[in-house]
Design an enzyme around this catalytic site. Structure first.
Site, mmCIF file in Angstrom:
data_model
loop_
_atom_site.group_PDB
_atom_site.id
_atom_site.type_symbol
_atom_site.label_atom_id
_atom_site.label_comp_id
_atom_site.label_asym_id
_atom_site.label_seq_id
_atom_site.Cartn_x
_atom_site.Cartn_y
_atom_site.Cartn_z
ATOM 1 N N VAL A 128 32.275 43.460 72.046
ATOM 2 C CA VAL A 128 32.226 43.997 70.681
ATOM 3 C C VAL A 128 33.483 43.551 69.943
ATOM 4 C CG1 VAL A 128 32.248 46.133 69.318
ATOM 5 C CG2 VAL A 128 31.004 46.061 71.488
ATOM 6 N N CYS A 129 33.332 43.172 68.672
ATOM 7 C CA CYS A 129 34.489 42.903 67.816
ATOM 8 C C CYS A 129 34.180 43.426 66.413
ATOM 9 C CB CYS A 129 34.849 41.416 67.815
ATOM 10 S SG CYS A 129 33.675 40.360 66.945
ATOM 11 N N ARG A 130 34.884 42.946 65.424
ATOM 12 C CA ARG A 130 34.687 43.431 64.060
ATOM 13 C C ARG A 130 33.349 42.978 63.481
ATOM 14 N NH1 ARG A 130 35.350 42.073 58.662
ATOM 15 N NH2 ARG A 130 35.780 39.921 59.189
ATOM 16 N N GLY A 174 31.258 40.283 65.167
ATOM 17 C CA GLY A 174 30.402 39.609 66.140
ATOM 18 C C GLY A 174 30.812 38.186 66.438
ATOM 19 N N MET A 194 31.539 45.839 64.670
ATOM 20 C CA MET A 194 31.820 47.170 64.133
ATOM 21 C C MET A 194 31.412 47.301 62.668
ATOM 22 S SD MET A 194 32.775 49.026 66.627
ATOM 23 C CE MET A 194 33.383 50.487 65.784
#
Length: 126
Positions: free
Chosen positions: A70-72, A74, A99
């Protein structure tokens, strides 16, 4: 609905919520953002392992375990998944949209920060 992008499975928010709710599943979800992003808002119970730390801790990953990154947005998590696949880890998934598209519960502040291969190797879903 999941789909493949560059050979990496992509999941959406509903699929990630399902994974997080299914306690018996051995899938490990890892946030690969920077500490300040994670502390501002993250998914409760999901540990932090910043993207730049992953090559240093590669030995702590288990090739039999499925990992969701998971990141900000994708993008970083997709790059991590591709790096992992290139290093022989084939059970890697990207949370597409990151996110920015997460509509589930979040929390702020420090929670779990993976700092060593031992911590990573012992990581289990709670």
């Amino acid at each position: 609905m999941s789909f493949d992008q560059d050979g990496i499975k992509q999941i959406d928010a509903d699929e990630l919520k399902e994974i997080l709710q299914m306690k018996e599943v051995d899938t490990i979800v890892i946030d690969v953002r920077e500490p300040e992003e994670y502390e501002a808002s993250h998914i409760p119970g999901v540990p932090l392992l910043p993207m730049h730390s992953i090559p240093l801790l590669l030995d702590g990953f288990d090739k039999e375990t499925e990992y969701v990154f998971v990141c900000r947005s994708g993008n970083r998590s997709q790059n991590v998944a591709m790096f992992m696949r290139e290093n022989g880890f084939h059970q890697v998934t990207n949370y597409n949209g990151g996110m920015l598209s997460w509509d589930g519960e979040t929390t702020a502040g420090p929670e779990k920060h993976i700092l060593s291969t031992e911590e990573l190797a012992s990581l289990k879903r709670e």
